[in-house]
Design a protein around this motif. Structure first.
Motif, PDB file in Angstrom:
ATOM      1  N   ASP A 127      -9.334  68.686  14.886  1.00  0.00           N
ATOM      2  CA  ASP A 127     -10.059  69.071  13.674  1.00  0.00           C
ATOM      3  C   ASP A 127     -11.306  68.202  13.569  1.00  0.00           C
ATOM      4  O   ASP A 127     -11.223  67.002  13.316  1.00  0.00           O
ATOM      5  N   THR A 128     -12.477  68.818  13.771  1.00  0.00           N
ATOM      6  CA  THR A 128     -13.729  68.074  13.723  1.00  0.00           C
ATOM      7  C   THR A 128     -14.389  68.119  12.353  1.00  0.00           C
ATOM      8  O   THR A 128     -15.542  67.723  12.203  1.00  0.00           O
ATOM      9  N   GLY A 129     -13.651  68.613  11.344  1.00  0.00           N
ATOM     10  CA  GLY A 129     -14.186  68.617   9.990  1.00  0.00           C
ATOM     11  C   GLY A 129     -14.250  69.971   9.331  1.00  0.00           C
ATOM     12  O   GLY A 129     -14.461  70.070   8.117  1.00  0.00           O
ATOM     13  N   LEU A 130     -14.068  71.044  10.107  1.00  0.00           N
ATOM     14  CA  LEU A 130     -14.102  72.381   9.518  1.00  0.00           C
ATOM     15  C   LEU A 130     -12.795  72.712   8.807  1.00  0.00           C
ATOM     16  O   LEU A 130     -12.747  73.568   7.928  1.00  0.00           O
ATOM     17  N   HIS A 131     -11.711  72.034   9.204  1.00  0.00           N
ATOM     18  CA  HIS A 131     -10.378  72.238   8.615  1.00  0.00           C
ATOM     19  C   HIS A 131      -9.870  73.656   8.827  1.00  0.00           C
ATOM     20  O   HIS A 131      -9.184  74.215   7.978  1.00  0.00           O
ATOM     21  N   ARG A 132     -10.225  74.235   9.971  1.00  0.00           N
ATOM     22  CA  ARG A 132      -9.688  75.539  10.361  1.00  0.00           C
ATOM     23  C   ARG A 132      -8.580  75.273  11.374  1.00  0.00           C
ATOM     24  O   ARG A 132      -8.712  75.515  12.545  1.00  0.00           O
ATOM     25  N   ASN A 133      -7.479  74.738  10.893  1.00  0.00           N
ATOM     26  CA  ASN A 133      -6.376  74.172  11.680  1.00  0.00           C
ATOM     27  C   ASN A 133      -6.901  73.092  12.623  1.00  0.00           C
ATOM     28  O   ASN A 133      -8.045  72.660  12.523  1.00  0.00           O
ATOM     29  N   GLY A 134      -6.090  72.600  13.509  1.00  0.00           N
ATOM     30  CA  GLY A 134      -6.489  71.485  14.356  1.00  0.00           C
ATOM     31  C   GLY A 134      -5.835  70.189  13.901  1.00  0.00           C
ATOM     32  O   GLY A 134      -5.526  70.003  12.717  1.00  0.00           O
ATOM     33  N   VAL A 135      -5.638  69.299  14.855  1.00  0.00           N
ATOM     34  CA  VAL A 135      -4.979  68.024  14.590  1.00  0.00           C
ATOM     35  C   VAL A 135      -5.986  67.043  13.982  1.00  0.00           C
ATOM     36  O   VAL A 135      -7.101  66.891  14.495  1.00  0.00           O
ATOM     37  N   ARG A 136      -5.597  66.396  12.916  1.00  0.00           N
ATOM     38  CA  ARG A 136      -6.445  65.408  12.271  1.00  0.00           C
ATOM     39  C   ARG A 136      -6.689  64.223  13.213  1.00  0.00           C
ATOM     40  O   ARG A 136      -5.817  63.857  13.997  1.00  0.00           O
ATOM     41  N   PRO A 137      -7.879  63.619  13.150  1.00  0.00           N
ATOM     42  CA  PRO A 137      -8.190  62.512  14.057  1.00  0.00           C
ATOM     43  C   PRO A 137      -7.163  61.379  14.028  1.00  0.00           C
ATOM     44  O   PRO A 137      -6.833  60.822  15.092  1.00  0.00           O
ATOM     45  N   GLU A 138      -6.630  61.037  12.852  1.00  0.00           N
ATOM     46  CA  GLU A 138      -5.682  59.931  12.790  1.00  0.00           C
ATOM     47  C   GLU A 138      -4.369  60.247  13.504  1.00  0.00           C
ATOM     48  O   GLU A 138      -3.613  59.338  13.881  1.00  0.00           O
ATOM     49  N   GLN A 139      -4.083  61.540  13.716  1.00  0.00           N
ATOM     50  CA  GLN A 139      -2.865  61.944  14.417  1.00  0.00           C
ATOM     51  C   GLN A 139      -3.114  62.283  15.888  1.00  0.00           C
ATOM     52  O   GLN A 139      -2.174  62.500  16.650  1.00  0.00           O
ATOM     53  N   TRP A 140      -4.374  62.320  16.283  1.00  0.00           N
ATOM     54  CA  TRP A 140      -4.742  62.791  17.614  1.00  0.00           C
ATOM     55  C   TRP A 140      -4.208  61.913  18.747  1.00  0.00           C
ATOM     56  O   TRP A 140      -3.664  62.453  19.729  1.00  0.00           O
ATOM     57  N   PRO A 141      -4.307  60.583  18.694  1.00  0.00           N
ATOM     58  CA  PRO A 141      -3.796  59.796  19.826  1.00  0.00           C
ATOM     59  C   PRO A 141      -2.322  60.053  20.122  1.00  0.00           C
ATOM     60  O   PRO A 141      -1.931  60.194  21.295  1.00  0.00           O
ATOM     61  N   GLY A 142      -1.501  60.122  19.094  1.00  0.00           N
ATOM     62  CA  GLY A 142      -0.092  60.423  19.317  1.00  0.00           C
ATOM     63  C   GLY A 142       0.118  61.833  19.836  1.00  0.00           C
ATOM     64  O   GLY A 142       1.012  62.078  20.664  1.00  0.00           O
ATOM     65  N   PHE A 143      -0.705  62.778  19.361  1.00  0.00           N
ATOM     66  CA  PHE A 143      -0.603  64.181  19.776  1.00  0.00           C
ATOM     67  C   PHE A 143      -0.903  64.327  21.267  1.00  0.00           C
ATOM     68  O   PHE A 143      -0.154  64.979  22.011  1.00  0.00           O
ATOM     69  N   VAL A 144      -1.984  63.710  21.740  1.00  0.00           N
ATOM     70  CA  VAL A 144      -2.325  63.869  23.160  1.00  0.00           C
ATOM     71  C   VAL A 144      -1.341  63.105  24.045  1.00  0.00           C
ATOM     72  O   VAL A 144      -1.075  63.521  25.187  1.00  0.00           O
ATOM     73  N   ALA A 145      -0.792  62.001  23.529  1.00  0.00           N
ATOM     74  CA  ALA A 145       0.233  61.286  24.295  1.00  0.00           C
ATOM     75  C   ALA A 145       1.467  62.156  24.485  1.00  0.00           C
ATOM     76  O   ALA A 145       2.057  62.210  25.575  1.00  0.00           O
ATOM     77  N   ARG A 146       1.858  62.866  23.423  1.00  0.00           N
ATOM     78  CA  ARG A 146       3.011  63.764  23.532  1.00  0.00           C
ATOM     79  C   ARG A 146       2.702  64.929  24.476  1.00  0.00           C
ATOM     80  O   ARG A 146       3.547  65.333  25.282  1.00  0.00           O
ATOM     81  N   ALA A 147       1.497  65.470  24.403  1.00  0.00           N
ATOM     82  CA  ALA A 147       1.115  66.551  25.308  1.00  0.00           C
ATOM     83  C   ALA A 147       1.163  66.080  26.758  1.00  0.00           C
ATOM     84  O   ALA A 147       1.603  66.817  27.656  1.00  0.00           O
ATOM     85  N   ALA A 148       0.733  64.848  27.010  1.00  0.00           N
ATOM     86  CA  ALA A 148       0.782  64.313  28.367  1.00  0.00           C
ATOM     87  C   ALA A 148       2.224  64.210  28.857  1.00  0.00           C
ATOM     88  O   ALA A 148       2.518  64.504  30.027  1.00  0.00           O
ATOM     89  N   ALA A 149       3.130  63.801  27.965  1.00  0.00           N
ATOM     90  CA  ALA A 149       4.546  63.708  28.347  1.00  0.00           C
ATOM     91  C   ALA A 149       5.114  65.080  28.675  1.00  0.00           C
ATOM     92  O   ALA A 149       5.864  65.250  29.650  1.00  0.00           O
ATOM     93  N   LEU A 150       4.762  66.095  27.878  1.00  0.00           N
ATOM     94  CA  LEU A 150       5.245  67.453  28.137  1.00  0.00           C
ATOM     95  C   LEU A 150       4.643  68.013  29.420  1.00  0.00           C
ATOM     96  O   LEU A 150       5.293  68.791  30.134  1.00  0.00           O
ATOM     97  N   GLN A 151       3.417  67.624  29.721  1.00  0.00           N
ATOM     98  CA  GLN A 151       2.820  68.055  30.982  1.00  0.00           C
ATOM     99  C   GLN A 151       3.554  67.422  32.159  1.00  0.00           C
ATOM    100  O   GLN A 151       3.813  68.091  33.173  1.00  0.00           O
ATOM    101  N   THR A 152       3.902  66.157  32.036  1.00  0.00           N
ATOM    102  CA  THR A 152       4.674  65.501  33.091  1.00  0.00           C
ATOM    103  C   THR A 152       6.028  66.182  33.278  1.00  0.00           C
ATOM    104  O   THR A 152       6.516  66.338  34.405  1.00  0.00           O
TER     105      THR A 152
END
Length: 349
Positions: A127-152
């Protein structure tokens, strides 16, 4: 029905070629949401495939599945709305790339992929500020870490990172791009290497080269629909592909009645504010009824004459965006209002 929407597929192909040349080396994703902006999904998609388009933006999974039925297995289809587990299962079966901007949805998709013994391509949305869904910046590091684990684990492949921008001002868009760049760095730090970075839609893809990245999502411009308040289609090098015509069904001293009304998608707020094209030039749209409307009369008018509400013609007709600007909306809204009951007529040389 005495009205019809003419769709010029040659103009569509020419617009696609111009967009691709403009945004190169970025790739074009042709957005075909809402029945290809009201122009008809099947014919538009097939013409685009023949013109070399490889990516289609479908908005929701249902549309994505309809696109898959019209294209071969090599085409890439991107959808960013999945409302149920059924949508996720359908996306897996149809090999649709999914835009994921919610942590819970990411887990649901992983579960669907496990059940199907499949690996799903996903594009993670910040979410870059439009608020048309998307992960909030404060939650993004954990989100991409989880995505990396699921990719593995092998249940997803992170194919892209993306977002929407407001395109309201350069300053706001620059701020959004700054957030997006930060999100890309965080994704890299998590071990992800997405091949497709995409941020820009029609207007930004033309006006802001730095927003193009690997791919741009273009809908309106490919259909020749310019942005409200923006440059003309001619200035952009585009041709409107849709022309909305209606036949004259009655002639009186002061008006000609046409077989097109509000129920067919003609905005009633255009009454006495818009001009339409006639065989004798532009005339006022003086009244809009449910299924018929009145146009100011012209000399020699006869039943069967054709009135062009918008689109390319010989009388300097309005474009969809011209009409939209009169009533304070955008050209896409006018195009999408045309009822699916109005026949579409396709031309291709």
């Amino acid at each position: 029905m005495s009205a019809r929407l003419h769709v010029d597929l040659d103009a569509l192909v020419a617009n696609i070629a111009h967009v691709r040349a403009t945004v190169s080396p970025a790739e074009l994703m042709l957005v075909v949401k809402d029945d290809a902006y009201g122009h008809g999904l099947g014919p538009v998609v097939r013409a685009a495939v023949a013109a070399g388009v490889n990516w289609f933006g479908a908005f929701d999974v249902r549309t994505g599945c309809a696109v898959r039925e019209a294209v071969d297995d090599d085409a890439r289809i991107f959808a960013w709305i999945a409302a149920s587990r059924g949508d996720l299962d359908a996306a897996v079966a149809a090999r649709i790339d999914l835009g994921i901007g919610d942590a819970d949805l990411l887990e649901e998709l992983a579960e669907a992929a496990r059940d199907a013994h499949a690996s799903m391509r996903v594009h993670l949305k910040i979410d870059t500020g439009l608020h048309r869904n998307g992960v909030r910046p404060e939650q993004w590091p954990g989100f991409v870490a989880r995505a990396a684990a699921l990719q593995t684990e092998g249940v997803i492949e992170v194919a892209g990172v993306w977002s929407h921008i407001a395109e309201a001002s350069d300053a706001e868009d620059d701020e959004a791009r700054s957030v997006y760049e930060w999100a890309l760095r965080q994704a890299t730090a998590a071990g992800l290497r997405p091949a497709m970075r995409h941020l820009a839609a029609s207007a930004a893809s033309f006006a802001r080269p730095e927003f193009r990245y690997d791919m741009v999502r273009v809908g309106a411009f490919c259909y020749g629909i310019r942005s409200a308040g923006g440059p003309s289609a001619d200035h952009l090098g585009l041709r409107p592909i849709g022309r909305l015509d209606a036949d004259v069904v009655e002639v009186a001293e002061e008006f000609a009645r046409i077989g097109l009304g509000a129920l067919d998608g003609l905005p009633s707020s255009l009454e006495r504010r818009a001009m339409v094209g006639t065989p004798a030039g532009s005339r006022s749209l003086v009244a809009i009824g449910a299924t018929e409307s009145l146009v100011a009369a012209w000399p020699g008018a006869v039943v069967g004459d054709v009135v062009t509400v918008y689109g390319p013609g010989v009388a300097g007709e309005s474009t969809a965006t011209d009409l939209a600007e009169i009533i304070g909306t955008i050209g896409e809204e006018v195009a999408l209002r045309v009822s699916p009951l109005v026949p579409r007529r396709y031309t291709r040389r």
